[in-house]
Design an enzyme around this catalytic site. Structure first.
Site, PDB file in Angstrom:
ATOM      1  N   HIS A  10      -1.603   5.996  -1.800  1.00 28.19           N
ATOM      2  CA  HIS A  10      -1.050   5.576  -3.093  1.00 28.19           C
ATOM      3  C   HIS A  10      -0.956   4.066  -3.273  1.00 28.19           C
ATOM      4  CE1 HIS A  10      -0.260   9.735  -3.988  1.00 28.19           C
ATOM      5  NE2 HIS A  10       0.424   9.873  -2.873  1.00 28.19           N
TER       6      HIS A  10
ATOM      7  N   ARG B   1       0.614   7.519   5.608  1.00 31.04           N
ATOM      8  CA  ARG B   1      -0.316   8.328   4.807  1.00 31.04           C
ATOM      9  C   ARG B   1      -0.113   8.034   3.323  1.00 31.04           C
ATOM     10  NH1 ARG B   1       0.413  11.777   0.594  1.00 31.04           N
ATOM     11  NH2 ARG B   1      -1.083  13.437   0.483  1.00 31.04           N
TER      12      ARG B   1
END
Length: 119
Positions: free
Chosen positions: A83, A78
């Site tokens: 990111h 995730r």
């Protein structure tokens, strides 16, 4: 089971079901997946939701580390998708989709079913 944890388990289940629905009409084919930007983004978005739900579950009850295999790796995926979006490997996502998602699906199903028996 805590109501919030149950809600997050259902979020995981819904995301897995949505990913599965992408492949109802067609067989899972890596090259078709790789060439379909909209499909890739939809799968990645569902992995974000799964990872966030697992993160919330772990934050609330660390004992789920034993109930959800690879919980830290799911959270890590995730984080990578969100990111380090420019470093997401289609091959890695595909491997997780085909090799690891079915196990998560069965674990989440069992946890939800276990809760249904106790309530």
């Amino acid at each position: 089971m805590d109501e919030r944890i149950l809600k997050w388990l259902y979020d995981i289940k819904m995301s897995i079901d949505e990913i599965d629905s992408f492949f109802i009409e067609e067989e899972k084919d890596f090259f078709k997946y790789k060439s379909n930007l909209m499909l890739k983004r939809a799968v990645e978005r569902n992995f974000e939701i799964i990872g966030e739900a697992v993160n919330r579950i772990m934050t609330r009850d660390i004992s789920f580390t034993e109930k959800i295999s690879n919980a830290k790796a799911i959270i890590g995926l995730r984080n990578q998708v969100i990111h380090a979006y420019d470093n997401v490997s289609d091959e890695n996502i595909w491997s997780i989709l085909t090799n690891h998602l079915p196990k998560l699906k069965s674990e989440v199903h069992a946890l939800i079913k276990e809760n249904d028996k106790t309530t």
